[in-house]
Design an enzyme around this catalytic site. Structure first.
Site, PDB file in Angstrom:
ATOM      1  CG  HIS A   1       3.574  -3.356  -0.056  1.00 41.29           C
ATOM      2  ND1 HIS A   1       2.677  -3.229   0.945  1.00 41.29           N
ATOM      3  CD2 HIS A   1       4.335  -4.127  -0.760  1.00 41.29           C
ATOM      4  CE1 HIS A   1       2.370  -5.053   0.095  1.00 41.29           C
ATOM      5  NE2 HIS A   1       3.272  -5.257  -0.790  1.00 41.29           N
ATOM      6  CG  HIS A   2      -2.507  -0.644  -0.315  1.00 47.29           C
ATOM      7  ND1 HIS A   2      -2.577  -0.350   0.936  1.00 47.29           N
ATOM      8  CD2 HIS A   2      -3.998  -0.358  -0.781  1.00 47.29           C
ATOM      9  CE1 HIS A   2      -3.931   0.616   0.341  1.00 47.29           C
ATOM     10  NE2 HIS A   2      -4.240   0.260  -0.563  1.00 47.29           N
ATOM     11  CB  SER A   3       1.332  -3.800   3.922  1.00 48.90           C
ATOM     12  OG  SER A   3       2.462  -3.947   3.559  1.00 48.90           O
TER      13      SER A   3
ATOM     14  CG  ASN B   1      -4.356  -0.897   4.709  1.00 52.12           C
ATOM     15  OD1 ASN B   1      -4.961  -0.381   3.577  1.00 52.12           O
ATOM     16  ND2 ASN B   1      -3.174  -1.572   4.433  1.00 52.12           N
TER      17      ASN B   1
ATOM     18  CB  ILE C   1      -1.481  -3.997  -3.379  1.00 52.80           C
ATOM     19  CG1 ILE C   1      -2.655  -5.478  -3.665  1.00 52.80           C
ATOM     20  CG2 ILE C   1      -2.778  -3.182  -3.938  1.00 52.80           C
ATOM     21  CD1 ILE C   1      -4.685  -6.015  -3.121  1.00 52.80           C
TER      22      ILE C   1
END
Length: 484
Positions: A136-138, A329, A24
């Site tokens: 990158h969502h990480s 996150n 994601i």
């Protein structure tokens, strides 16, 4: 980055490993008020963005580790595309839109940190130039990414002064309500009735939490939304759906006017506007003569950080105490109903949204989904966690989120920012609705399957028209109330 020196490795959090497995990305479009000065932009990147720890890491996915490097060559993360000059001269907005859409199909090299900037140095109707930031969502959720953005920006007024830069102001968040640790405590002098009401509030909290978790489990297992144009249909011949990202500016003052008249929150208004816009689009497109209510559901990611954390994070980062910051996150999730229906009174959408959101505030769904996700990832592994994650999204119709941004104009690496339009891709949904406030406007940003909404501009028009009709109805209601 063959000459990279690796300093140390750190374990990835369960959420980061999940985001990495699903792949994601967060993609943010910045409109700038001036053309891009490349040397100034590179200098700003080199001194600000690259110093944040997560922007200097790559994922070692098979080991579940972050590998941090001591150096980042910012020029490796700058892309200046060659575009057709005639197309730019004819329709520059369409060129930007098509280019940003193409990024959802363009992979990033895994040999370096997963972020890049794309510079489109030509004017559009809203900006003198455009910068697209992809990450990158990480690396982080909306809160941590916004905090890192705040440390790379300055107030435009302060940037032109000789005094040190003024910290970017962030609109003070509203206090969380409904969580068990913030429930009102009974006063000893208040009497038995107040004490009974306090006990009852805990019973309601427990009941709502149990019901919500039962629906979460049912959604993962079998409970699916009806098939409408908003729900993603799985296509066995197509493993990837290219995304298109479009946005429209709305008046934050109009949203606040409705909020004040209806005695609700900004989020209540935005959920109501979304429900109204989707209803108008659905009944016009489908021609469905049945105007009865159709209940769809949205997954809403919610930051688990304290409501005052954003400015605190900015202050800590700017004081060089980066090790005190919890990166990554920190998200919980709630499943919120959205209703496709026709109302004679446009404010009925807001009333319904407020009722649903108030109900969610009297539940621990967001806290428990956060903990359950972590436990499942630890005991079942990343692949099982990703499968559960995908099933939850596959059985719902959309994702909805809302972020509070700066209240005054800021600059990005020496360039005044005209607008900010963030979104995501990689989530298995056909439609993602995001709201981002900045100064006195609020952007509605849609991330959608490229081939599913060919007339997406009509859907954007429906958002603008829904807000306008609600503002007019709120003004009439306010005038009527004052007259009475």
């Amino acid at each position: 980055m063959g000459d990279t020196e690796w300093r140390r490795e750190e374990p990835m959090s369960p959420a980061a490993r999940l985001m990495d497995d699903i792949d994601i990305y967060v993609i943010t479009t910045f409109g700038l008020d001036t053309p891009i000065n490349l040397p100034v932009f590179l200098s700003g990147m080199d001194s600000a963005l690259a110093q944040h720890p997560r922007y200097s890491c790559i994922q070692v996915s098979d080991k579940g580790l972050w590998a941090r490097t001591t150096t980042v060559n910012v020029e490796d993360h700058i892309i200046i595309p060659t575009l057709d000059p005639s197309a730019v001269a004819t329709d520059s907005e369409k060129v930007v839109e098509d280019y940003v859409a193409s990024l959802s199909a363009l992979p990033m090299p895994r040999s370096r940190p997963l972020w890049d900037f794309h510079l489109l140095n030509f004017p559009t109707s809203e900006a003198a130039s455009t910068v697209v930031f992809r990450v990158h969502h990480s690396i982080g959720d909306g809160m941590s990414l916004m905090a890192s953005l705040m440390t790379t920006t300055r107030l435009v007024a302060a940037a032109t002064a000789t005094s040190p830069a003024t910290p970017t102001p962030v609109r003070p968040p509203t206090r969380r309500t409904g969580a068990i640790y913030e429930m009102p405590r009974p006063q000893l002098s208040a009497g038995a009735l107040a004490f009974a009401a306090w006990v009852w509030s805990y019973f309601v909290l427990a009941w709502n939490t149990a019901v919500d978790l039962a629906f979460v489990l049912a959604t993962i297992m079998f409970l699916s939304d009806p098939n409408t144009m908003f729900k993603r249909v799985k296509n066995k011949d197509e493993s990837f759906h290219r995304k298109r990202f479009v946005h429209r500016s709305l008046s934050l003052d109009d949203v606040k006017c409705i909020k004040n008249v209806m005695n609700c929150s900004v989020n209540d208004v935005l959920v109501g506007v979304t429900s109204a816009a989707m209803s108008q689009y659905y009944f016009r497109k489908s021609g469905d003569p049945n105007t009865g209510e159709i209940c769809l559901r949205s997954i809403i990611p919610v930051s688990m950080r304290p409501a005052t954390t954003l400015q605190k994070y900015v202050n800590v980062i700017e004081s060089d105490k980066k090790d005190d910051v919890i990166w990554g996150n920190q998200l919980g999730y709630i499943i919120l109903p959205f209703h496709l229906t026709k109302h004679d009174d446009p404010l009925a959408y807001v009333r319904k949204a407020k009722k649903d959101l108030d109900r969610k505030k009297r539940s621990l769904e967001v806290i428990i989904t956060n903990k359950i996700a972590e436990i499942l990832m630890i005991f079942l592994g990343v692949k099982a966690g990703a499968l559960i994650f995908r099933r939850g999204f596959a059985h719902t119709s959309m994702v909805f989120s809302n972020m509070v941004g700066p209240t005054e104009q800021v600059e990005l690496f020496g360039h005044p920012v005209a607008f900010v339009a963030p979104s995501v891709y990689g989530i298995p949904e056909a439609l993602i609705v995001h709201y981002q406030s900045y100064r006195r406007t609020i952007k509605v940003i849609l991330s959608m399957d490229d081939n599913k909404f060919p007339d997406y501009r009509q859907l954007l028009d429906d958002f603008a028209k829904s807000l306008m009709t609600m503002k007019q109805a709120a003004s009439r209601l306010s005038t009527s109330t004052k007259t009475d």
